[in-house]
Design a protein around this motif. Structure first.
Motif, PDB file in Angstrom:
ATOM      1  N   VAL A  70     -13.980  24.087 -19.624  1.00 36.54           N
ATOM      2  CA  VAL A  70     -14.544  25.103 -18.725  1.00 36.54           C
ATOM      3  C   VAL A  70     -15.862  24.611 -18.132  1.00 36.54           C
ATOM      4  O   VAL A  70     -16.124  24.794 -16.932  1.00 36.54           O
ATOM      5  CB  VAL A  70     -14.747  26.429 -19.475  1.00 36.54           C
ATOM      6  CG1 VAL A  70     -15.425  27.461 -18.569  1.00 36.54           C
ATOM      7  CG2 VAL A  70     -13.422  26.975 -19.980  1.00 36.54           C
ATOM      8  N   LEU A  71     -16.703  23.984 -18.951  1.00 36.47           N
ATOM      9  CA  LEU A  71     -17.979  23.470 -18.458  1.00 36.47           C
ATOM     10  C   LEU A  71     -17.759  22.414 -17.388  1.00 36.47           C
ATOM     11  O   LEU A  71     -18.433  22.419 -16.349  1.00 36.47           O
ATOM     12  CB  LEU A  71     -18.793  22.888 -19.618  1.00 36.47           C
ATOM     13  CG  LEU A  71     -20.098  22.161 -19.245  1.00 36.47           C
ATOM     14  CD1 LEU A  71     -21.019  23.067 -18.437  1.00 36.47           C
ATOM     15  CD2 LEU A  71     -20.800  21.663 -20.500  1.00 36.47           C
ATOM     16  N   LEU A  72     -16.846  21.506 -17.615  1.00 36.45           N
ATOM     17  CA  LEU A  72     -16.572  20.464 -16.623  1.00 36.45           C
ATOM     18  C   LEU A  72     -16.066  21.073 -15.321  1.00 36.45           C
ATOM     19  O   LEU A  72     -16.524  20.696 -14.227  1.00 36.45           O
ATOM     20  CB  LEU A  72     -15.556  19.471 -17.185  1.00 36.45           C
ATOM     21  CG  LEU A  72     -15.202  18.281 -16.276  1.00 36.45           C
ATOM     22  CD1 LEU A  72     -16.445  17.459 -15.968  1.00 36.45           C
ATOM     23  CD2 LEU A  72     -14.137  17.416 -16.928  1.00 36.45           C
ATOM     24  N   ALA A  73     -15.147  22.026 -15.428  1.00 33.27           N
ATOM     25  CA  ALA A  73     -14.607  22.665 -14.231  1.00 33.27           C
ATOM     26  C   ALA A  73     -15.690  23.437 -13.482  1.00 33.27           C
ATOM     27  O   ALA A  73     -15.786  23.362 -12.244  1.00 33.27           O
ATOM     28  CB  ALA A  73     -13.460  23.600 -14.611  1.00 33.27           C
ATOM     29  N   GLY A 116     -23.326  30.170 -13.031  1.00 29.29           N
ATOM     30  CA  GLY A 116     -23.699  30.986 -14.180  1.00 29.29           C
ATOM     31  C   GLY A 116     -22.962  30.574 -15.436  1.00 29.29           C
ATOM     32  O   GLY A 116     -23.527  30.526 -16.529  1.00 29.29           O
ATOM     33  N   THR A 117     -21.672  30.269 -15.297  1.00 34.43           N
ATOM     34  CA  THR A 117     -20.886  29.781 -16.435  1.00 34.43           C
ATOM     35  C   THR A 117     -21.430  28.449 -16.922  1.00 34.43           C
ATOM     36  O   THR A 117     -21.552  28.208 -18.132  1.00 34.43           O
ATOM     37  CB  THR A 117     -19.408  29.639 -16.033  1.00 34.43           C
ATOM     38  OG1 THR A 117     -18.905  30.912 -15.639  1.00 34.43           O
ATOM     39  CG2 THR A 117     -18.578  29.090 -17.178  1.00 34.43           C
ATOM     40  N   GLN A 118     -21.770  27.560 -15.973  1.00 29.77           N
ATOM     41  CA  GLN A 118     -22.325  26.263 -16.333  1.00 29.77           C
ATOM     42  C   GLN A 118     -23.634  26.412 -17.103  1.00 29.77           C
ATOM     43  O   GLN A 118     -23.847  25.770 -18.139  1.00 29.77           O
ATOM     44  CB  GLN A 118     -22.546  25.425 -15.072  1.00 29.77           C
ATOM     45  CG  GLN A 118     -23.035  24.004 -15.353  1.00 29.77           C
ATOM     46  CD  GLN A 118     -23.311  23.234 -14.081  1.00 29.77           C
ATOM     47  OE1 GLN A 118     -23.150  23.762 -12.973  1.00 29.77           O
ATOM     48  NE2 GLN A 118     -23.733  21.991 -14.217  1.00 29.77           N
ATOM     49  N   VAL A 119     -24.501  27.282 -16.619  1.00 31.84           N
ATOM     50  CA  VAL A 119     -25.783  27.506 -17.290  1.00 31.84           C
ATOM     51  C   VAL A 119     -25.569  28.030 -18.706  1.00 31.84           C
ATOM     52  O   VAL A 119     -26.202  27.569 -19.669  1.00 31.84           O
ATOM     53  CB  VAL A 119     -26.648  28.498 -16.472  1.00 31.84           C
ATOM     54  CG1 VAL A 119     -27.834  28.997 -17.298  1.00 31.84           C
ATOM     55  CG2 VAL A 119     -27.153  27.825 -15.203  1.00 31.84           C
ATOM     56  N   ALA A 120     -24.659  28.986 -18.857  1.00 29.67           N
ATOM     57  CA  ALA A 120     -24.411  29.576 -20.179  1.00 29.67           C
ATOM     58  C   ALA A 120     -23.870  28.543 -21.161  1.00 29.67           C
ATOM     59  O   ALA A 120     -24.280  28.499 -22.325  1.00 29.67           O
ATOM     60  CB  ALA A 120     -23.440  30.742 -20.051  1.00 29.67           C
ATOM     61  N   LEU A 121     -22.942  27.689 -20.699  1.00 29.57           N
ATOM     62  CA  LEU A 121     -22.333  26.715 -21.596  1.00 29.57           C
ATOM     63  C   LEU A 121     -23.279  25.551 -21.913  1.00 29.57           C
ATOM     64  O   LEU A 121     -23.212  24.979 -23.002  1.00 29.57           O
ATOM     65  CB  LEU A 121     -21.026  26.197 -20.993  1.00 29.57           C
ATOM     66  CG  LEU A 121     -19.912  27.248 -20.910  1.00 29.57           C
ATOM     67  CD1 LEU A 121     -18.678  26.683 -20.225  1.00 29.57           C
ATOM     68  CD2 LEU A 121     -19.563  27.767 -22.300  1.00 29.57           C
ATOM     69  N   ILE A 122     -24.163  25.212 -20.970  1.00 29.17           N
ATOM     70  CA  ILE A 122     -25.188  24.211 -21.271  1.00 29.17           C
ATOM     71  C   ILE A 122     -26.169  24.782 -22.285  1.00 29.17           C
ATOM     72  O   ILE A 122     -26.569  24.098 -23.240  1.00 29.17           O
ATOM     73  CB  ILE A 122     -25.914  23.762 -19.993  1.00 29.17           C
ATOM     74  CG1 ILE A 122     -24.972  22.927 -19.118  1.00 29.17           C
ATOM     75  CG2 ILE A 122     -27.169  22.943 -20.342  1.00 29.17           C
ATOM     76  CD1 ILE A 122     -25.559  22.548 -17.776  1.00 29.17           C
ATOM     77  N   ARG A 123     -26.576  26.035 -22.094  1.00 28.28           N
ATOM     78  CA  ARG A 123     -27.474  26.672 -23.050  1.00 28.28           C
ATOM     79  C   ARG A 123     -26.886  26.627 -24.458  1.00 28.28           C
ATOM     80  O   ARG A 123     -27.596  26.385 -25.433  1.00 28.28           O
ATOM     81  CB  ARG A 123     -27.713  28.123 -22.650  1.00 28.28           C
ATOM     82  CG  ARG A 123     -28.584  28.880 -23.653  1.00 28.28           C
ATOM     83  CD  ARG A 123     -28.437  30.378 -23.528  1.00 28.28           C
ATOM     84  NE  ARG A 123     -29.210  31.052 -24.565  1.00 28.28           N
ATOM     85  CZ  ARG A 123     -28.768  31.291 -25.799  1.00 28.28           C
ATOM     86  NH1 ARG A 123     -27.547  30.887 -26.163  1.00 28.28           N
ATOM     87  NH2 ARG A 123     -29.533  31.907 -26.678  1.00 28.28           N
ATOM     88  N   HIS A 124     -25.583  26.857 -24.571  1.00 30.86           N
ATOM     89  CA  HIS A 124     -24.907  26.870 -25.870  1.00 30.86           C
ATOM     90  C   HIS A 124     -25.040  25.531 -26.596  1.00 30.86           C
ATOM     91  O   HIS A 124     -24.985  25.473 -27.823  1.00 30.86           O
ATOM     92  CB  HIS A 124     -23.428  27.203 -25.649  1.00 30.86           C
ATOM     93  CG  HIS A 124     -22.611  27.242 -26.900  1.00 30.86           C
ATOM     94  ND1 HIS A 124     -22.793  28.186 -27.892  1.00 30.86           N
ATOM     95  CD2 HIS A 124     -21.594  26.441 -27.331  1.00 30.86           C
ATOM     96  CE1 HIS A 124     -21.933  27.968 -28.869  1.00 30.86           C
ATOM     97  NE2 HIS A 124     -21.192  26.922 -28.557  1.00 30.86           N
ATOM     98  N   ARG A 125     -25.256  24.469 -25.828  1.00 29.28           N
ATOM     99  CA  ARG A 125     -25.324  23.136 -26.396  1.00 29.28           C
ATOM    100  C   ARG A 125     -26.746  22.655 -26.651  1.00 29.28           C
ATOM    101  O   ARG A 125     -26.948  21.518 -27.065  1.00 29.28           O
ATOM    102  CB  ARG A 125     -24.588  22.158 -25.476  1.00 29.28           C
ATOM    103  CG  ARG A 125     -23.080  22.338 -25.508  1.00 29.28           C
ATOM    104  CD  ARG A 125     -22.399  21.783 -24.264  1.00 29.28           C
ATOM    105  NE  ARG A 125     -20.952  21.716 -24.429  1.00 29.28           N
ATOM    106  CZ  ARG A 125     -20.135  22.758 -24.328  1.00 29.28           C
ATOM    107  NH1 ARG A 125     -20.633  23.967 -24.052  1.00 29.28           N
ATOM    108  NH2 ARG A 125     -18.843  22.612 -24.500  1.00 29.28           N
TER     109      ARG A 125
END
Length: 224
Positions: free
Chosen positions: A6-9, A64-73
């Motif tokens: 999902v992050l890559l997409a 927004g999805t990208q930001v959330a998934l980067i934050r998770h990491r």
């Protein structure tokens, strides 16, 4: 679906939409354009403006999805600083979109002075946005330098270069003409290209690394 997929997409889609939006907008009037020139430009480019804002509207869920998934990491507190920058970036972009669409809606009834003033407000999206990007860049670069997150050296260097450029770019708040004008080449080309390159590279690298790349945080020992 794995979050790395999902992050890559989301990273790829957000980048493509940003580039498409910039292409649809073209070269807007600069800070020295008169009110009459601004009105004439919006009368001729209204459809391109709306297409550009449509791309930016579609970009919000992806970015927004990208930001959330980067934050998770990212480990704390870097992840929260990064999230604050990402959320303000998206909010400021939405406000800028309102102004551009408003200007393109009824160009025939626009007063030149009003058009020039509203475009000035929209153009200050660039200078003010540097506050959000420095939060995002600074959080990740600091985490990498301190060893709190493992990133390739080239990505850390790219982030540091973009961070310095964005910090310098804050001077566009005081710009009036030319390279440092609000909404000018420093905002739309130099800063945008550097930051976009880093943001895309960060998303791709973290997606390929898997679910988490942050250094593990030791849990406190239970009280006896």
């Amino acid at each position: 679906m794995r979050s790395s997929t999902v992050l890559l997409a989301a990273t790829v889609v957000a980048a493509l939409l940003y580039v498409a939006g910039a292409g649809a907008l073209g070269a807007p009037p600069d800070a020295t354009a008169s009110g009459d020139e601004v009105v004439a430009w919006f009368a001729a480019h209204g459809s391109g403006v709306r297409a550009s804002v449509w791309c930016l509207t579609l970009l919000v869920p992806a970015a927004g999805t990208q930001v959330a998934l980067i934050r998770h990491r990212l480990p704390a507190p870097y992840r929260d600083v990064f999230l604050a920058g990402g959320l303000t970036f998206l909010a400021e972009t939405a406000v800028m979109g309102w102004l551009w669409c408003a200007l393109s809606s009824h160009p025939g009834s626009l007063e030149p002075g009003t058009a020039r003033a509203l475009l000035d407000v929209a153009s200050f999206w660039g200078p003010v946005l540097t506050g959000s990007t420095t939060l995002m860049l600074g959080a990740v670069v600091a985490a990498a330098v301190r060893g709190a997150v493992a990133l390739p050296r080239w990505l850390t260097v790219l982030g540091a270069v973009a961070l310095v450029e964005q910090a310098i770019e804050t001077v566009t708040v005081f710009g009036r003409t030319g390279f440092t004008a609000p909404g000018g080449p420093m905002n739309l080309y130099l800063g945008a290209v550097l930051t976009l390159a880093w943001f895309v590279a960060l998303g791709v690298v973290l997606a390929r690394r898997g679910e988490r790349v942050g250094a593990p945080v030791a849990e406190p020992a239970p009280a006896r």
